[in-house]
Design a protein around this motif. Structure first.
Motif, PDB file in Angstrom:
ATOM      1  N   THR B 226     105.576 101.134  95.108  1.00  7.10           N
ATOM      2  CA  THR B 226     105.583 102.568  94.833  1.00  7.10           C
ATOM      3  C   THR B 226     104.539 102.898  93.776  1.00  7.10           C
ATOM      4  O   THR B 226     103.788 103.881  93.897  1.00  7.10           O
ATOM      5  CB  THR B 226     106.976 102.987  94.324  1.00  7.10           C
ATOM      6  N   ALA B 227     104.477 102.061  92.751  1.00  3.87           N
ATOM      7  CA  ALA B 227     103.490 102.281  91.685  1.00  3.87           C
ATOM      8  C   ALA B 227     102.084 102.302  92.273  1.00  3.87           C
ATOM      9  O   ALA B 227     101.264 103.162  91.943  1.00  3.87           O
ATOM     10  CB  ALA B 227     103.618 101.188  90.631  1.00  3.87           C
ATOM     11  N   CYS B 228     101.806 101.377  93.189  1.00  2.00           N
ATOM     12  CA  CYS B 228     100.478 101.300  93.806  1.00  2.00           C
ATOM     13  C   CYS B 228     100.130 102.583  94.534  1.00  2.00           C
ATOM     14  O   CYS B 228      99.009 103.100  94.429  1.00  2.00           O
ATOM     15  CB  CYS B 228     100.412 100.124  94.787  1.00  2.00           C
ATOM     16  N   SER B 229     101.100 103.095  95.296  1.00  2.00           N
ATOM     17  CA  SER B 229     100.734 104.302  96.055  1.00  2.00           C
ATOM     18  C   SER B 229     100.564 105.504  95.122  1.00  2.00           C
ATOM     19  O   SER B 229      99.724 106.362  95.380  1.00  2.00           O
ATOM     20  CB  SER B 229     101.711 104.590  97.194  1.00  2.00           C
ATOM     21  N   LEU B 230     101.283 105.540  94.026  1.00  2.00           N
ATOM     22  CA  LEU B 230     101.051 106.614  93.048  1.00  2.00           C
ATOM     23  C   LEU B 230      99.632 106.502  92.487  1.00  2.00           C
ATOM     24  O   LEU B 230      98.929 107.501  92.328  1.00  2.00           O
ATOM     25  CB  LEU B 230     102.070 106.538  91.902  1.00  2.00           C
ATOM     26  N   VAL B 231      99.197 105.284  92.213  1.00  2.00           N
ATOM     27  CA  VAL B 231      97.837 105.078  91.692  1.00  2.00           C
ATOM     28  C   VAL B 231      96.818 105.534  92.730  1.00  2.00           C
ATOM     29  O   VAL B 231      95.860 106.249  92.411  1.00  2.00           O
ATOM     30  CB  VAL B 231      97.606 103.599  91.314  1.00  2.00           C
ATOM     31  N   GLU B 232      97.024 105.146  93.972  1.00  2.00           N
ATOM     32  CA  GLU B 232      96.097 105.521  95.045  1.00  2.00           C
ATOM     33  C   GLU B 232      95.943 107.037  95.135  1.00  2.00           C
ATOM     34  O   GLU B 232      94.885 107.545  95.481  1.00  2.00           O
ATOM     35  CB  GLU B 232      96.580 104.966  96.388  1.00  2.00           C
ATOM     36  N   ASP B 233      97.033 107.729  94.830  1.00  2.00           N
ATOM     37  CA  ASP B 233      96.995 109.198  94.903  1.00  2.00           C
ATOM     38  C   ASP B 233      96.534 109.828  93.599  1.00  2.00           C
ATOM     39  O   ASP B 233      96.673 111.034  93.390  1.00  2.00           O
ATOM     40  CB  ASP B 233      98.379 109.731  95.294  1.00  2.00           C
ATOM     41  N   GLY B 234      96.027 109.001  92.702  1.00  2.00           N
ATOM     42  CA  GLY B 234      95.435 109.525  91.476  1.00  2.00           C
ATOM     43  C   GLY B 234      96.415 110.033  90.441  1.00  2.00           C
ATOM     44  O   GLY B 234      96.056 110.797  89.548  1.00  2.00           O
TER      45      GLY B 234
END
Lengths: 298, 298
Positions: B226-234
């Motif tokens: 989940t953390a990764c996808s939040l990062v991907e979305d800036g």
DNA sequence: ATGTTTATATAGTTTTAGACTATAAATAGG
DNA sequence: CCTATTTATAGTCTAAAACTATATAAACAT
């Protein structure tokens, strides 16, 4: 599952054959076989690998064996307590002690006896850390006075006081006229220390280790008393808890304070949290706490 | 005296009437009366003062009650252990894992399966330190892969490797072209971190604390994914174990080494020393040790 | 007082768990 | 391949623990 089944199972495991176990239990071999079989059925587990030659315990059986052994100990303890109660005779308080606690335990026992006149008191010498744990777990003692912290969640360990360790020098020793000594002064000296497994040994050797000094161990023995007489005969130096020699009169040796922060240790009161502690035990614990609350430094 | 008698006696004491106790125990009142009477006869003690109105426990009964209560608790514990053992099945290996261990555990399991084909393997996500201790103590897991040292005498904790923590930056982040970053660069940045109780949280927050920097925590969540996808979305920056992202291909974020000595941690293998460890567990431990002996740096 | 209610004890019976004896089956060793 | 040793099974007996029915005792209400 009743206690009988666990008793039977334990005997089979320890004898590793049904036939001998049955004779020890004074029942027939078929009775024992069916009993164990019923136990296995109830638990839904195979406990023993049967063979005609020699039965072997399974891994599930091993778990039950270890657990059951403790449970049966607990059971025997309860039965013993009830027997004692029936005999109307004195109830009992058993305490495991380290040697250096001898100076203060009698003072507390004097108070204790005023309140509980008929209680028989058993004092046991305890040795190493494992020994203390075993004694508490097996209901051999209600309490233990020990100088090592017991890291076991079933056992409550309460620090009660700190005590210094002092050096004992032979009558004619060169250091005899110094008012105190340093740990370095002991380097190279013939040293007398407790045997492996005795609690004080570790305290003393740790203190040396921390100071970077290697004691020249010449004698290993079991009791401070023996160590003292060796010192009196000029065979070497030893280190004992200050409380052990503080109150003794006849001393042909010299007692010297050691100026070193590592040369002290904590004494604990330990008991098993999981078992029922009779009022007299709680009362004794309270007396110990009171005793050392008044006199914080011992 | 069997377990049954103690259970009956305890119920009578707690209900203070035979009639209600009997209905709770699903037996008839006369059966219960005779059972208690037999217990008293066996012990040679009167345990309960009967009356038509309300029965009262005697002094001796009180002692037995308190002792028996503890003993029955112990008994229930043993029964519970055996039930758990049964549900676990005879050949099961259950391992508690941290997320970052996913990259290497499967490699070892592949070897393990060659030797133990029929063993069912359960992998459990473990959370905080307490959770790991509880899981090991309760037979929930044979082993745990954890990133905090467990200071418990019953649990053996073996360090197996060290791993770095790396920062993950969003696609368009100003720092994206630097070859590495310092922990100070993260000051003020919107920060994504694991929720309270998750092991990696403490490792990361400790590193910040030691560097005297306060992270601007904007998101708390449970999984690295989940953390990764939040990062991907800036939405912010996060820090994860290097091993977690090292082997993943699709990455819309930037992975940056952090130059800071606090930004690393040790991963441990932990197991309960006191429990009986089946051979398959020992075999797995050996495989893990071998794996990391060959490749000292991970 | 005296009957009603409530609780435990006793008597007699049935059921079941655990003991026994006799014997079968399995296996290691001579 | 037989013998000795060990565990398992079958059938029976016994004793403990369950049941039902009923007696007895004590508290409380009328």
């Amino acid at each position: 599952m009743e206690f009988r089944h666990l008793r039977y199972f334990i005997t089979v495991v320890e004898q590793s054959t049904f036939t001998t176990a049955a004779s020890i239990l004074h029942i027939s071999q078929p009775s024992l076989s069916t009993s164990i079989k019923n136990l296995e059925k109830e638990l839904g587990l195979i406990l023993i690998d049967r063979s005609t030659r020699e039965s072997r315990i399974t891994k599930e059986g091993k778990v039950l064996y270890l657990e059951a052994k403790k449970l049966i100990n607990h059971y025997e303890h309860v039965v013993g307590e009830m027997k004692r109660l029936k005999q109307q005779g004195p109830s009992e308080l058993s305490i495991g002690l380290i040697e250096s606690s001898k100076f203060w335990v009698p003072k507390i026992l004097a108070n204790f006896k005023q309140e509980y006149k008929d209680v028989r008191i058993r004092l046991l010498e305890v040795l190493g850390l494992q020994e203390v744990e075993r004694a508490l777990n097996n209901f051999d003692t209600h309490l233990a006075i020990t100088n090592q912290y017991i890291d076991n969640k079933e056992i409550e360990t309460i620090p009660i006081y700190d005590e210094k360790l002092v050096a004992l020098l032979p009558p004619m020793h060169p250091l005899k006229n110094k008012s105190y000594i340093n740990i370095n002064d002991l380097e190279g000296e013939a040293f007398i220390v407790c045997k492996e497994g005795f609690q004080t040994r570790e305290d003393i050797l740790n203190a040396f280790r921390k100071s970077g000094i290697k004691p020249n161990v010449q004698f290993e023995l079991e009791r401070f008393e023996t160590a003292c007489s060796l010192v009196e005969d000029g065979l070497g130096i030893t280190v004992v808890p200050e409380n052990y020699v503080k109150y003794s009169k006849k001393s042909a040796f010299h007692i010297k304070q050691i100026h070193d922060s590592n040369i002290s240790r904590t004494v604990y009161l330990a008991y098993d949290k999981n078992r029922y502690l009779p009022p007299l035990v709680l009362s004794f614990i309270a007396l110990v706490k009171d005793f050392f609350d008044d006199k914080p430094d011992h």
